[in-house]
Motif scaffolding. Sequence first.
Motif, mmCIF file in Angstrom:
data_model
loop_
_atom_site.group_PDB
_atom_site.id
_atom_site.type_symbol
_atom_site.label_atom_id
_atom_site.label_comp_id
_atom_site.label_asym_id
_atom_site.label_seq_id
_atom_site.Cartn_x
_atom_site.Cartn_y
_atom_site.Cartn_z
ATOM 1 N N ALA A 158 0.837 -1.206 0.000
ATOM 2 C CA ALA A 158 0.000 0.000 0.000
ATOM 3 C C ALA A 158 0.871 1.255 0.000
ATOM 4 N N THR A 159 1.965 1.216 0.743
ATOM 5 C CA THR A 159 2.902 2.338 0.770
ATOM 6 C C THR A 159 3.529 2.546 -0.610
ATOM 7 N N ALA A 160 3.876 1.454 -1.263
ATOM 8 C CA ALA A 160 4.464 1.545 -2.609
ATOM 9 C C ALA A 160 3.467 2.170 -3.584
ATOM 10 N N TYR A 161 2.216 1.727 -3.505
ATOM 11 C CA TYR A 161 1.187 2.323 -4.377
ATOM 12 C C TYR A 161 1.020 3.824 -4.073
ATOM 13 N N ARG A 162 1.020 4.191 -2.779
ATOM 14 C CA ARG A 162 0.882 5.602 -2.410
ATOM 15 C C ARG A 162 2.039 6.409 -2.982
ATOM 16 N N THR A 163 3.243 5.882 -2.857
ATOM 17 C CA THR A 163 4.428 6.576 -3.358
ATOM 18 C C THR A 163 4.367 6.751 -4.871
ATOM 19 N N ALA A 164 3.770 5.776 -5.544
ATOM 20 C CA ALA A 164 3.644 5.843 -6.999
ATOM 21 C C ALA A 164 2.467 6.718 -7.444
ATOM 22 N N GLY A 165 1.719 7.256 -6.469
ATOM 23 C CA GLY A 165 0.586 8.109 -6.812
ATOM 24 C C GLY A 165 -0.688 7.343 -7.103
ATOM 25 N N LYS A 166 -0.696 6.062 -6.837
ATOM 26 C CA LYS A 166 -1.895 5.229 -7.062
ATOM 27 C C LYS A 166 -2.691 5.187 -5.759
ATOM 28 N N LEU A 167 -3.293 6.341 -5.449
ATOM 29 C CA LEU A 167 -3.886 6.558 -4.138
ATOM 30 C C LEU A 167 -5.140 5.726 -3.908
ATOM 31 N N LYS A 168 -5.969 5.538 -4.913
ATOM 32 C CA LYS A 168 -7.192 4.730 -4.741
ATOM 33 C C LYS A 168 -6.850 3.276 -4.441
ATOM 34 N N ILE A 169 -5.870 2.752 -5.159
ATOM 35 C CA ILE A 169 -5.451 1.365 -4.923
ATOM 36 C C ILE A 169 -4.883 1.233 -3.518
ATOM 37 N N SER A 170 -4.072 2.187 -3.121
ATOM 38 C CA SER A 170 -3.476 2.178 -1.794
ATOM 39 C C SER A 170 -4.558 2.251 -0.713
ATOM 40 N N ASP A 171 -5.518 3.157 -0.892
ATOM 41 C CA ASP A 171 -6.614 3.319 0.067
ATOM 42 C C ASP A 171 -7.389 2.008 0.230
ATOM 43 N N GLU A 172 -7.697 1.376 -0.869
ATOM 44 C CA GLU A 172 -8.448 0.113 -0.818
ATOM 45 C C GLU A 172 -7.627 -0.980 -0.144
ATOM 46 N N LEU A 173 -6.344 -1.026 -0.403
ATOM 47 C CA LEU A 173 -5.491 -2.046 0.209
ATOM 48 C C LEU A 173 -5.396 -1.854 1.720
ATOM 49 N N TYR A 174 -5.297 -0.614 2.175
ATOM 50 C CA TYR A 174 -5.317 -0.367 3.627
ATOM 51 C C TYR A 174 -6.654 -0.817 4.226
ATOM 52 N N ARG A 175 -7.758 -0.494 3.546
ATOM 53 C CA ARG A 175 -9.082 -0.892 4.035
ATOM 54 C C ARG A 175 -9.173 -2.419 4.131
ATOM 55 N N GLU A 176 -8.730 -3.110 3.093
ATOM 56 C CA GLU A 176 -8.756 -4.579 3.101
ATOM 57 C C GLU A 176 -7.861 -5.146 4.213
ATOM 58 N N THR A 177 -6.728 -4.520 4.425
ATOM 59 C CA THR A 177 -5.792 -4.998 5.451
ATOM 60 C C THR A 177 -6.396 -4.815 6.843
ATOM 61 N N LEU A 178 -7.034 -3.689 7.088
ATOM 62 C CA LEU A 178 -7.690 -3.495 8.377
ATOM 63 C C LEU A 178 -8.825 -4.508 8.553
ATOM 64 N N ASN A 179 -9.575 -4.761 7.499
ATOM 65 C CA ASN A 179 -10.634 -5.778 7.573
ATOM 66 C C ASN A 179 -10.051 -7.158 7.866
ATOM 67 N N LEU A 180 -8.904 -7.469 7.269
ATOM 68 C CA LEU A 180 -8.243 -8.744 7.545
ATOM 69 C C LEU A 180 -7.848 -8.828 9.021
ATOM 70 N N LEU A 181 -7.321 -7.750 9.556
ATOM 71 C CA LEU A 181 -6.980 -7.734 10.983
ATOM 72 C C LEU A 181 -8.221 -7.992 11.837
ATOM 73 N N ARG A 182 -9.337 -7.396 11.461
ATOM 74 C CA ARG A 182 -10.591 -7.617 12.209
ATOM 75 C C ARG A 182 -11.024 -9.073 12.113
ATOM 76 N N GLU A 183 -10.945 -9.644 10.911
ATOM 77 C CA GLU A 183 -11.303 -11.057 10.730
ATOM 78 C C GLU A 183 -10.443 -11.968 11.603
ATOM 79 N N LEU A 184 -9.186 -11.605 11.754
ATOM 80 C CA LEU A 184 -8.248 -12.404 12.545
ATOM 81 C C LEU A 184 -8.329 -12.097 14.045
ATOM 82 N N GLY A 185 -9.159 -11.103 14.419
ATOM 83 C CA GLY A 185 -9.250 -10.707 15.816
ATOM 84 C C GLY A 185 -7.998 -9.973 16.286
ATOM 85 N N ARG A 186 -7.306 -9.305 15.363
ATOM 86 C CA ARG A 186 -6.040 -8.632 15.681
ATOM 87 C C ARG A 186 -6.125 -7.118 15.445
#
Length: 194
Positions: free
Chosen positions: A52-80
């Motif tokens: 997500a950081t790499a996408y942000r650095t490359a200016g691909k902000l929507k992709i980065s935003d979605e990846l952070y959202r998915e990662t937070l959801n994964l943490l929730r699914e894992l109870g972490r």
Amino acid sequence: ALIECLEQKSDLHLTLQDTASGIATAKASVELAQRLFPRAKSHEISPRVQLATAYRTAGKLKISDELYRETLNLLRELGRERTADAVLVYNSWGTLKSDIGDIAGAVRLIESGLEIGRALWVDAAPDQYASVNYARRLVLLNRLDDAEEYFANALRVSNGEDDAEMATGALLGLIAVKRVRGDLAGARTERDRA
């Protein structure tokens, strides 16, 4: 260990402004984590943040935003969702939100990470990176007393760890707070201290 090496290699590519290689290496890190640990998805968190950081650095902000959202959801699914990994996701995602121009959203995300950090590390001050990241957004929201406190904390921690880069960032932040308040003499004093 190879997953971490790929993350660090991606970070090096980004430092050298080779975003295409940074993204490719971060993707390889995520894919390796998925292949080696198909049922232990917690191994994907750090590589996903790097991607997500790499996408942000490359200016691909929507992709980065979605990846952070998915990662937070994964943490929730894992109870972490209240772990150090969550602190990393919230802080990094907050940086992206700021880049997008959503300063209030950035502050909310970073505050969520800081709250988790306080629960995990009672009586510990936030690290200098989180403090500077948060304080910069507070200046934009004109929450100058809070910003000054976080910049000062970052300066203390940075000086204690001989981290000149973050100490400089904290000093520049203190200068910005003084300038926004109209205290140009104080800003000059901080500048001279730097």
